[in-house]
Structure formats: C-alpha cells, structure tokens
Scaffold this active site. Structure first.
Site, PDB file in Angstrom:
ATOM      1  CE  LYS A  42      63.984  25.638  48.241  1.00  0.00           C
ATOM      2  NZ  LYS A  42      64.156  24.738  47.094  1.00  0.00           N
ATOM      3  CE1 TYR A 263      30.636  32.970  48.877  1.00  0.00           C
ATOM      4  CE2 TYR A 263      32.688  32.381  49.980  1.00  0.00           C
ATOM      5  CZ  TYR A 263      31.808  33.344  49.494  1.00  0.00           C
ATOM      6  OH  TYR A 263      32.100  34.671  49.641  1.00  0.00           O
TER       7      TYR A 263
END
Length: 375
Positions: A42, A263
C-alpha cells in the site's frame, strides 16, 4: 524492464531503491515465519513504487499482495496477473463491479460489507474470494470478535454466500514486545481462527514476525520491514536497507557569528560557519519538522561521511546544512550529500524530523530522480 527516471541532471536529488534487498527481506521474513509471506504494498509500496516492488516480489514467488485502495489494487494487478490482491480498507459502497473487473479481493470488516458482497456474488458475477477482518484490538476496521464467532457458527448465510478465502486481524502494538495487548490479541485471534477450520488465517505484520508465542498461521503480512524499516525498535535492525537518498549541493557560503539563517531567522550562527544549500525540501516529502532552530534540534545529512546538521527551516525546495566540520573538499558545489543511508537509517531520519520511519518512507516525493537496482 527499467523503472528508472531518465535525465539525471534534471533532478536535484536521487532516490536509489534496491529491489534485491526488498526481495531478500521478504525471504528472510518468510523463513522466520516458517510459512508463506505475503507483501503489503500500500501507499505506493511505502513510497518505492507499486509497479517495481510488485514486479520484483512476484518474480521471487510472492503470491499475495495487500494494498489500501482499489486504485492501488488495479496497479498491482497489472504487473502481477496471477497473484491474489487484497484491498485492506474494505468494500466501499457500490464498488463490487470494480473488484470483479480487476479480479481483486475485498477485506470485509462489517455486516454491511458482507451482505453487499454476498448479494453481488449471487448475481453470478465472477469474483475472487474475499478476506474477513475481525478486529481484536484496534477499534478501527473489522467485525467485533463476537460477531466473527457468531458468523462462524452459521452453516450457511452471509459467510457462505460471501466465499471467504482468508480470515485476518491486525496487531495494535506488536513493535512493543512487552505490551500485554499482544498476548490478548494472539489469544483472541486463536479463538477466531479455530472457529473457521480449514480457512487460511493471517495475523503477523512486520513486527509480529519477532513476537514470541505468536503463531504464523498460513500467511503473514509484512510491510514496513520489507522496505528496510526496523521491526524490532531498540534492537539491531535485522533487515537490509532498501532506500537511499542523495541530494546535490548547489551553493556554499561562509557566515559570521550572529548571522540569522533561513525563513524568519530561526537559527543563528554561534560562530563563523560554512553552510551548504541542497536541492531538496518539504515539497519533496522531507518533513518540515526536520528544521533545526535556536531552540530545537532537527535533521542532518552526511557530507563526506560526517554528520552535518540542518540549520534554519526546511523550506519547500531547499535545505541549508552546516558543513563546517565536513572534510576538506567534500562540501563544494555539485557534491553529493546523503539524506538517507548509512547511519542515517529510516529510524534516525524519522527521529530527526520528530516523526517515524513509516512517514519518511511513505512521503518520498515524485520529484526525485529514481534509480532502481537489483531487478
């Protein structure tokens, strides 16, 4: 058959996936269980790609695959036409026709799903046998144990009409061998399996292969361990690494003490430091939680074999690394740095990003150049 991404210079980072190691891990788990091992593929085979993973495992002899969604099952079916492909997330309303069209097997976990599937089969539709999921601890999907036992006592009815080919449950805490919930689940599922004599059963997930006194039954369902994740946290990893991630330095600079980086200036240089910027960020699936600030530690990379910390925020496309301690000549424009590999295994990378190795794997981005080896 090649699954590689072409044009290496077009990418800032390379994800190397060792399919031979994947197969070796699958074989190791099968030997340990002493029975047949399936494969959970999956989430795009935990990020490495359903098609290459299923192709390699099917060639090695794997006959049972488990995915979460129908769309994943369709992909697995295309490269493994003879395998049994189970859809773990159950039977969505109105989806029976797709199961028939692609020869997929639903994992049924409620009376509503059983009745819809049985009704569809009674139309004469040609379908593969389904699996029955009995919940023994998770309280997430599956029938209550009492419901499963009541259905087993029926000589006809929904179970017979649904043509069940496998009964299964799922561990909640198998990675913690000291958790008493494991013994309770083992006992509860033993009762369920005994109530369906002659029907194959499946309980073991990756960590379940390493639990004492846990029966293997006829089929196991390893996932994370196949891809190199450690199924025995706190102990040496018995699995071979499957993924490696390298990025390229695109620029270096020297900053003085007191310089704020990234940032919002969340990291401040405490002394004169050499920094390197690499082509990789959270848009590539590398968690922003790996940011290293003035108040919190984060992720790191190997530069010339030396562990070098990230500095400042992980941004969308870039990460800044403090390469001051890297060997001379190893931190230059165009040089590679390792994000996953060697001592930076999945567990270490997950810890550096305040998450788990599972999330690191399943978040691997599509912007990497992908290089498959060992097929």
């Amino acid at each position: 058959m090649s699954f590689d991404t072409p044009d290496p210079p077009a990418y800032g980072a390379t994800l190397t996936i060792d399919l031979a190691a994947l197969v070796s891990n699958w074989r190791l788990l099968g030997r340990r269980a002493g029975t047949e091992a399936g494969a959970v593929v999956k989430a795009d085979a935990y990020g490495i790609g359903i098609e290459p993973a299923v192709t390699a495992l099917a060639r090695a002899g794997c006959r049972n695959f488990f995915v979460a969604h129908l769309s994943e099952g369709v992909r697995a079916r295309k490269v493994a036409p003879e395998a049994t492909v189970y859809i773990l997330n159950g039977l969505l309303p109105g989806s029976c026709g797709l199961y028939a069209e692609h020869a997929l097997s639903p994992v049924l976990g409620s009376h509503e799903e059983l009745l819809e599937w049985a009704s569809f089969r009674q139309t004469g539709a040609k379908v593969r046998p389904a699996a029955l999921h009995v919940d023994t601890a998770m309280n997430r999907l599956g029938l209550w144990p009492g419901e499963g036992l009541n259905l087993a006592r029926e000589k006809s009815g929904a179970i017979a009409a649904a043509d069940i080919g496998l009964v299964m449950s799922h561990f909640a805490s198998s990675e913690d061998e000291a958790d008493p919930a494991n013994a309770r689940q083992i006992a509860a599922f033993a009762e369920i399996a005994a109530a369906f004599p002659g029907l194959p059963a499946s309980l073991k997930n990756s960590s379940g292969h390493f639990l004492k006194d846990c029966p293997s039954y006829q089929l196991t369902r390893p996932g994370y361990a196949l891809y190199g994740g450690n199924p025995t946290p706190g102990k040496p990893n018995p699995m071979q690494p499957v993924v490696g991630l390298e990025a390229t330095i695109i620029q270096t600079r020297v900053v003085e003490a007191g310089t704020q980086v990234g940032y919002n200036g969340r990291w401040t240089a405490g002394s004169r430091r050499k920094l390197a910027t690499i082509c990789l960020g959270y848009a590539d699936g590398y968690p922003r939680n790996a940011s290293w600030t003035d108040t919190a530690t984060g992720g790191s990379a190997l530069v010339g074999g030396v562990t070098c910390p990230f500095v400042g925020s992980v941004s969308m496309d870039l990460i800044i690394i403090d390469v001051t301690e890297a060997p001379e000549g190893s931190a230059v424009r165009g040089a590679p740095v390792t994000l996953i590999g060697g001592p930076l295994d999945l567990e270490a990378v997950g810890a550096g990003a305040r998450t788990i190795g599972y999330e690191i794997l399943t978040s691997l981005g599509r912007r990497y150049r992908r290089r498959y080896v060992g097929l």
